[in-house]
Enzyme design. Structure first.
Site, PDB file in Angstrom:
ATOM      1  N   CYS A 156      35.784   9.742 -66.154  1.00 51.43           N
ATOM      2  CA  CYS A 156      34.668   9.596 -67.137  1.00 51.43           C
ATOM      3  C   CYS A 156      34.242  11.047 -67.647  1.00 51.43           C
ATOM      4  O   CYS A 156      34.308  11.900 -66.937  1.00 51.43           O
ATOM      5  CB  CYS A 156      33.496   9.116 -66.558  1.00 51.43           C
ATOM      6  SG  CYS A 156      31.862   8.973 -67.471  1.00 51.43           S
TER       7      CYS A 156
ATOM      8  N   HIS B 130      33.413  -0.398 -68.952  1.00 53.08           N
ATOM      9  CA  HIS B 130      32.935   1.030 -68.574  1.00 53.08           C
ATOM     10  C   HIS B 130      31.953   1.703 -69.299  1.00 53.08           C
ATOM     11  O   HIS B 130      31.116   2.019 -69.290  1.00 53.08           O
ATOM     12  CB  HIS B 130      34.201   1.955 -68.430  1.00 53.08           C
ATOM     13  CG  HIS B 130      33.998   3.699 -67.964  1.00 53.08           C
ATOM     14  ND1 HIS B 130      34.240   4.134 -67.172  1.00 53.08           N
ATOM     15  CD2 HIS B 130      33.506   4.445 -68.912  1.00 53.08           C
ATOM     16  CE1 HIS B 130      34.097   5.248 -67.056  1.00 53.08           C
ATOM     17  NE2 HIS B 130      33.330   5.653 -68.166  1.00 53.08           N
ATOM     18  N   GLU B 131      32.241   1.705 -70.820  1.00 53.36           N
ATOM     19  CA  GLU B 131      31.518   2.357 -71.913  1.00 53.36           C
ATOM     20  C   GLU B 131      30.340   1.303 -71.915  1.00 53.36           C
ATOM     21  O   GLU B 131      28.912   2.018 -72.048  1.00 53.36           O
ATOM     22  CB  GLU B 131      32.332   2.165 -73.035  1.00 53.36           C
ATOM     23  CG  GLU B 131      33.360   3.280 -73.291  1.00 53.36           C
ATOM     24  CD  GLU B 131      33.300   4.377 -72.873  1.00 53.36           C
ATOM     25  OE1 GLU B 131      32.229   5.106 -72.883  1.00 53.36           O
ATOM     26  OE2 GLU B 131      34.260   4.975 -72.253  1.00 53.36           O
TER      27      GLU B 131
ATOM     28  N   HIS C 200      27.503   2.456 -69.485  1.00 57.90           N
ATOM     29  CA  HIS C 200      26.754   3.656 -69.675  1.00 57.90           C
ATOM     30  C   HIS C 200      25.389   3.401 -70.545  1.00 57.90           C
ATOM     31  O   HIS C 200      24.321   3.818 -70.384  1.00 57.90           O
ATOM     32  CB  HIS C 200      27.484   4.541 -70.666  1.00 57.90           C
ATOM     33  CG  HIS C 200      28.338   5.559 -70.098  1.00 57.90           C
ATOM     34  ND1 HIS C 200      28.052   6.457 -69.084  1.00 57.90           N
ATOM     35  CD2 HIS C 200      29.880   5.333 -70.131  1.00 57.90           C
ATOM     36  CE1 HIS C 200      29.229   7.055 -68.668  1.00 57.90           C
ATOM     37  NE2 HIS C 200      30.074   6.328 -69.145  1.00 57.90           N
TER      38      HIS C 200
END
Length: 181
Positions: free
Chosen positions: A103, A145-146, A149
């Site tokens: 990341c 994953h994104e 956030h």
């Protein structure tokens, strides 16, 4: 414009982001342009607005050249360049796959993270047009994953086994010369 990427420990990375309401705002186009420039400068596979301190539900990932491979993930299949605003993820399987992740907000480290193997994602593009795609493999991993956030989740928070977490240059010496994760 290349923006500073927040690092793990910054409390702004732990906040839940707000939905985009004005798709016509020029600031939104500038944000997305800056995100792509920042992501490419850091050799990232994706970037979420909170990583540059903007608490909006906006993520980008992939490359305009659909055959391009990310230098940080050379073995991964290419991912189509995508702007995804106000995303919604829908798992299409119970199958969980573990894979290595890094990341840009957790530079220099990698860890094995469990993710849903196949999912449908939907949301909107910059013009407010609906997007809907099915993804699997690396594409599905990047989307998850994104989007994490946007909910204040960094990949180490998803890890189950910290014996598979460490410095990229130690775990994968072949990556030692690349830009920071």
């Amino acid at each position: 414009m290349i923006r500073d990427i927040l690092r793990m420990g910054d409390p702004r990375l732990l906040r839940i982001s707000e939905p985009v309401r004005d798709f016509g705002a020029p600031e939104l186009r500038t944000l997305v342009d800056d995100m792509f420039e920042t992501m490419h400068a850091a050799s990232g596979a994706g970037l979420a607005a909170p990583q540059i301190g903007v608490p909006l539900r906006v993520v980008i990932f992939g490359y305009a050249d659909s055959s391009a491979r990310n230098p940080r993930y050379p073995e991964a299949d290419p991912v189509p360049q995508t702007i995804l605003i106000n995303p919604v993820l829908e798992p299409l399987t119970d199958t969980i796959e573990e894979g290595w992740e890094g990341c840009l907000s957790v530079p220099g480290l990698r860890g094995v993270v469990p993710r849903v193997a196949n999912l449908r994602y939907s949301g909107y593009d910059l013009a407010g047009r609906r997007i809907e795609r099915v993804a699997e493999g690396f594409h599905a991993r990047v989307v998850q994953h994104e989007c994490d956030h946007l909910d204040g989740i960094l990949y180490p928070m998803r890890m189950r086994d910290f014996s598979r977490f460490g410095y990229t240059e130690v775990l994968f010496p072949e990556f030692a010369g690349l830009a920071e994760d």
